[in-house]
Design a protein around this motif. Structure first.
Motif, mmCIF file in Angstrom:
data_model
loop_
_atom_site.group_PDB
_atom_site.id
_atom_site.type_symbol
_atom_site.label_atom_id
_atom_site.label_comp_id
_atom_site.label_asym_id
_atom_site.label_seq_id
_atom_site.Cartn_x
_atom_site.Cartn_y
_atom_site.Cartn_z
ATOM 1 N N ALA A 1 0.642 -0.844 0.384
ATOM 2 C CA ALA A 1 -0.032 -0.080 -0.276
ATOM 3 C C ALA A 1 0.689 1.216 -0.319
ATOM 4 N N VAL A 2 0.678 1.775 -0.941
ATOM 5 C CA VAL A 2 1.076 3.848 -0.495
ATOM 6 C C VAL A 2 0.251 4.871 -0.867
ATOM 7 N N ILE A 3 0.187 6.005 0.257
ATOM 8 C CA ILE A 3 0.138 7.181 0.487
ATOM 9 C C ILE A 3 0.496 7.978 0.121
ATOM 10 N N VAL A 4 -0.013 8.730 -1.055
ATOM 11 C CA VAL A 4 0.946 9.536 -1.423
ATOM 12 C C VAL A 4 0.118 11.424 -0.704
ATOM 13 N N ALA A 5 1.536 12.213 0.155
ATOM 14 C CA ALA A 5 1.123 13.080 0.789
ATOM 15 C C ALA A 5 1.495 14.282 -0.104
#
Length: 752
Positions: A700-704
């Motif tokens: 999973a990736v969260i791009v901020a």
């Protein structure tokens, strides 16, 4: 499964037997001791190295020794694995995946079965068979017994559904036909592998290294293979792949590690890195060196007690001209310069001493006497000094006058100017390393005799410093050590002892270890991953290490994030290998689900018109989401809720936000990591910049703050494209300002 388990158990028994035999052979050689003739010792070292290397390979293939089998209509089943095994009668038990006979395992298709009725993938855990998957290639030729034992989901998609482990898994068993064709391409020339995110470029690069070492071992064993990656985190990610394929002697390095003795860990602005990476810096370094080969405008007086010698401009011009005509590197050409100057001074001294005409022998004696005079040595060192690459660049960066002479504008001087840190700390950046290499080519080595003399002089100066006042002594010695280390002169005090140790240990070093310590090493083959990021100066450095132009270049022009990076492969390679490079394109995305790639494809339109994203082969049914947050505290809460049980999550942030976001996530998530630190890839969550995340993949990736990523550099769209394509299962975007319109496909969720 019971039948396959029986065969796999027998293979491991054979492997254990070979390990024991090899260990006894190695022990027998080592037990002979260090005596005997030079030939005896040489043969003993050779056998010891051979057995040690063989034993390392046998141990490296413990995990998933056998991963597949092909059922040939004519011959029956052949088992495929990480290395070849035979019994004592030379009957084949296991086929090395790189052997020509194993090619159908990767290339056969239902339309072109290549004589195979079934391809079977064996999934193992330790020495236990835990799964069997079959691909049917020729249904008409299956026997009734074969039909009764079919199993099946496609192995590739099953492998992609697994959670990430923090190390790139060796997926040699799931290499597809297009990838296999690239892996087995010819050794000679430059092969470019162009492919978008998730197309398996890194898998291809690593397995190509293993294949080439297997197929061309005699040709490559002596010179070795170099693999260049984009960052240390990436190298830690892939470091176990080649050993698991039976190859233990490949040098893995970043650009910043390619200059022996230099640790390039300092950070610098994107502007400074772009300037240092531009091709014109080769001329800047050359001009900086010419600035140190001085001709005085006014005569130089050299007092020697009873008389004074004088060096005029004409003498120095003539000496410089002779030195340059010798076409030697700077440090070797110094001998020509010094010989001419000393000849002039010797004739002056003879006249001053009233000794009249001297023959050649007397003149030579007088030259040697003058050479040792401190005043003469000081004058020669001002006019044509011995220099290390570190000294040359430190002198350039620390002087606006020198930078101006070298051709740098005032704005460029502002970006590059820096002094030697007096309180310790890192000095060299990754962008400095190609410039150090360029300087080393122009300077050449310093003569060993000069090093010994410098060591003695340094000892005398340190002894004198010890007699000074305590406070001043401590300060000066600390500063001196820092400067010596930065300039590459810190080992001069032990030059002879170091050389002796090197002579003693050289025979025991592996090819990779010898190559890592030798700046001038020429590799048999070089593989560059994320190659689009390399600057023109970095390419100059790599090409010196590949005089035969045998290279594999892996990358994606659309993902270029560095301001000094490539805009086309022709721009990079035509100056060095025009007509000798070829390109293969990978177009199938095995990693990124359709839902995630649709969002990334929208961003790709900002990178360049006409660019096409690779085609994804799987769907998850999970749509990417976006959330508006109120600062990094909300970020920590979201990360904690999004962690995949047993998987890995990455938070990809703008560089300016890395420290703040890292603090918030590590506070909210026990065991989380901030930055590319050791162990980060095993953490449940890690905060990385786009540059640090290149080449990696996560569940999973969260791009901020995507708007900040877009605005942070001239290649912002490429950076955002990279960030959005690191995930294999879930993707989220968090933003405190407006969400960029290009991310409108993301499902908007309520704030936390």
């Amino acid at each position: 499964m019971a039948k396959e388990q029986e065969y796999v158990t027998a293979l491991y028994a054979r492997l254990d037997l070979l390990r024991e035999r090899t260990r006894k052979q190695l022990d027998g050689v080592l037990a002979q001791g260090g005596g005997g003739t030079h030939q005896n010792r040489s043969e003993r070292d050779s056998f010891a190295g051979m057995y040690a290397e063989r034993l390392a390979r046998l141990w490296a293939v413990e995990n998933a020794l056998c991963f597949g089998r092909i059922d040939l209509a004519a011959e029956g089943p052949l088992y495929i694995g990480r290395l070849g095994l035979s019994d004592d009668d030379q009957a084949r038990l296991l086929i090395d995946w790189r052997a020509p006979v194993a090619q159908p395992f990767y290339r056969a298709t239902p339309t072109e079965p290549m004589g195979i009725t079934r391809r079977r993938h064996l999934q193992t855990k330790g020495r236990r068979v835990v799964g069997v998957d079959d691909d049917l290639l020729d249904l008409d030729r299956l026997t009734d017994a074969d039909r009764a034992t079919l199993n099946g989901e496609a192995a590739l998609l099953a492998a992609l559904d697994e959670k990430r482990t923090g190390r790139m898994r060796d997926i040699v068993a799931t290499i597809q036909a297009g990838q296999d064709r690239v892996i087995r391409g010819a050794l000679d020339g430059v092969l470019v592998v162009q492919g978008g995110p998730g197309t398996g470029k890194t898998v291809v690069a690593l397995h190509r290294a293993a294949y080439l070492l297997y197929t061309h071992r005699e040709r490559l064993a002596r010179r070795g293979v170099l693999i260049v990656g984009p960052n240390l985190t990436f190298l830690r990610y892939i470091e176990q792949v080649l050993p698991s394929l039976g190859e233990t002697d490949v040098l893995l390095s970043t650009v910043g590690e390619l200059y022996p003795g230099v640790t390039a860990t300092a950070r610098e602005t994107a502007r400074a890195a772009a300037i240092k990476g531009s091709a014109r810096m080769a001329e800047v370094v050359a001009r900086a060196l010419r600035d140190r080969q001085r001709v005085p405008r006014k005569p130089v007086d050299i007092p020697l007690g009873a008389y004074t010698l004088r060096l005029d401009q004409r003498t120095c011009e003539a000496a410089k001209s002779r030195a340059l005509r010798s076409r030697r590197p700077h440090n070797q050409a110094r001998a020509v310069f010094v010989r001419h100057v000393l000849g002039t001074l010797a004739r002056q001294a003879a006249k001053a001493l009233g000794r009249g005409m001297l023959d050649e022998e007397e003149l030579a004696d007088l030259r040697e006497d003058l050479r040792t005079e401190p005043a003469v040595k000081a004058a020669l060192n001002r006019l044509w000094p011995y220099l290390t690459p570190q000294q040359l660049l430190i002198g350039l960066y620390g002087s606006r006058e020198r930078m101006a002479y070298a051709g740098l504008s005032e704005a460029e001087q502002d970006a590059l100017y820096r002094e030697v840190p007096r309180g310790g700390g890192a000095y060299w950046t990754e962008a400095d390393v190609p410039l150090l290499d360029e300087a080393a080519e122009l300077l050449g080595d310093i003569d060993a005799g000069v090093l010994r003399a410098a060591a003695l002089q340094a000892e005398e100066e340190l002894a004198a410093a010890r007699r000074a006042e305590q406070d001043e002594r401590d300060y000066e010695l600390t500063y001196a050590r820092e400067v010596l280390e930065l300039t590459g002169m810190s080992d001069m005090l032990d030059a002879e002892r170091f050389a002796a140790r090197q002579r003693t240990e050289e025979n025991h070093l592996t090819t990779a270890e010898r190559a890592a310590a030798d700046r001038t090493w020429a590799f048999g083959h070089i593989i560059v991953d994320e190659a689009q990021e390399l600057s023109p100066m970095a390419w100059r450095m790599l090409m010196r290490r590949s005089p035969n132009r045998s290279m594999t270049i892996v990358g994606d022009i659309a993902q270029t994030g560095s301001a000094a990076g490539a805009s086309s492969w022709g721009q990079v390679l035509d100056p060095y290998a025009r007509g000798r490079w070829r390109e293969e394109t990978l177009t199938v995305n095995y990693r990124t689900p359709v839902e995630l790639m649709a969002v990334a494809a929208d961003v790709l339109t900002l990178v360049g018109p006409g660019l096409k994203a690779p085609e994804s082969v799987r769907e998850t049914g999970v749509r990417p989401w976006s959330r508006k947050i109120d600062g990094t505290a909300d970020l920590g809460l979201i990360v904690r809720s999004e962690i995949v049980d047993g998987g890995r999550l990455a938070v990809i942030v703008p560089a300016a936000l890395a420290e703040e976001a890292g603090a918030a996530v590590t506070k909210a998530v026990p065991g989380a990591a901030a930055g590319p630190v050791p162990g980060a890839l095993e953490a449940p969550a890690v905060v990385l910049t786009v540059a640090d995340a290149k080449g990696l993949e996560f569940d999973a990736v969260i791009v901020a703050e995507p708007a900040e990523i877009l605005a942070e550099s001239p290649r912002g769209p490429s950076d955002l494209y990279v960030a959005l394509t690191r995930a294999t299962r879930r993707l989220g975007v968090v933003h405190s300002g407006d969400l960029p319109e290009v991310l409108s496909r993301c499902e908007a969720l309520p704030p936390p």
